[in-house]
Design an enzyme around this catalytic site. Sequence first.
Site, PDB file in Angstrom:
ATOM      1  N   TRP A 174       0.821  -1.219   0.000  1.00 32.08           N
ATOM      2  CA  TRP A 174       0.000   0.000   0.000  1.00 32.08           C
ATOM      3  C   TRP A 174       0.845   1.254   0.000  1.00 32.08           C
ATOM      4  CZ3 TRP A 174      -4.386  -0.250  -2.126  1.00 32.08           C
ATOM      5  CH2 TRP A 174      -5.109  -1.429  -2.067  1.00 32.08           C
ATOM      6  N   ASP A 189      -1.581   6.651   6.386  1.00 30.64           N
ATOM      7  CA  ASP A 189      -2.673   5.821   5.869  1.00 30.64           C
ATOM      8  C   ASP A 189      -3.016   4.813   6.960  1.00 30.64           C
ATOM      9  OD1 ASP A 189      -4.356   4.016   4.651  1.00 30.64           O
ATOM     10  OD2 ASP A 189      -3.066   3.628   2.925  1.00 30.64           O
ATOM     11  N   LYS A 234     -12.827  -1.520   6.741  1.00 25.20           N
ATOM     12  CA  LYS A 234     -12.168  -2.552   7.549  1.00 25.20           C
ATOM     13  C   LYS A 234     -12.635  -2.449   9.003  1.00 25.20           C
ATOM     14  CE  LYS A 234      -8.682  -1.792   4.175  1.00 25.20           C
ATOM     15  NZ  LYS A 234      -8.753  -2.992   3.367  1.00 25.20           N
TER      16      LYS A 234
END
Length: 359
Positions: free
Chosen positions: A102, A172, A196
């Site tokens: 990511w 993030d 999530k």
Amino acid sequence: MSRVYNFSAGPSTLPESVLLQAQQELLEWRGSGMSVMEMSHRGKHFAIIAEELESDLRSLLAIPDNYKVLFLQGGASAQFSLIPQNLLNGKTKACYIKTGAWSEKAVSDAQNYCEVVLTASSEAEHYSHVPEPATWLIDSDAAYLHYTSNETIHGVEFPDIPDSKGLPLVSDMSSNILSRPVDISQFGLIYAGTQKNMGPSGVTIVIVRDDLIGHAPKTTPSVFNYAEQAKNQSMLNTPATYNWYLVGLVLKWLQAQGGVAAIEQRNIAKAAKLYQAIDQSALYHNPVAIPYRSRMNVPFILADDGLDKAFISAAEAQGLYELKGHRSVGGMRASIYNAMPDAGVEALIAFMAEFERSH
Ligand SMILES: Cc1ncc(COP(=O)(O)O)c(C=O)c1O
């Protein structure tokens, strides 16, 4: 109906009580005569949902008053480009730490807007750890330092908040927000997709310090301009109203669990049990250095990958779903976010032991 234990990395399992409440309120929300899906985002009923959403998030994370909270669209992926657009403020460089797939994507998109200074990278070691801070290269001319607090695919989590040497710190937190307390005042900006730990997909949370916004170039689309969205309570365009409502229900569920500090203790216990089972086994292996192992996403490989298919299908027969690892790394991955009950982790551990015995 029988619900399985769903170990998906996202969208992921939601608290059952949240789903039941949404079901109960589907046709009519709190005497409004309509479903949340049907409400005008400018009406008095939705105003209550929006206010409670922001104030519950502010209290769960103890967000200081000098931070704006935005509820945007485009996923965390859009932020990979929007962060440089909004935060460069005339500077030409930004620092990035690469610890997995990511942060790699965040770097790649940022390169369209500025020179990326690679502060640290564990790519050469297959993203198995966070590089030692003593080796980091932080350029004081950079606009900010970006890192991914939890790498969802590689299962690498920063145990502490990194020292950005005075640069605004950008994180993030898509896959570990609300799983542990964080001192927001140490950050310039935090962003996270909701799918999530916070609800279904469709909302991206941005928490940003006041003084960093208002400097985006004119070419930035107004819906992606943090200052414009802040001025308009994230309603410059029609927001994902039903998703805001669902995120709000998840936040109320988290409050009822005792909040972030209480859920952290449960997360520590769940992860410890699973890693212990992996470490004690001869069949399963987790490749991440112990201090950086994620509490949220637990990847593991089988000593014989010829058993992968049998593992997945036997797991499904036991009601244990979505254990296949990300296609880029293979093996298995169990995502055990806030809403995964202890019983789900215990069922997985028991299944893994039985599978090892029988194979
Ligand atoms: C850490 C992290 N960042 C970013 C993303 C991308 O999020 P989205 O699909 O909402 O754009 C994900 C998705 O899984 C993620 O895990």
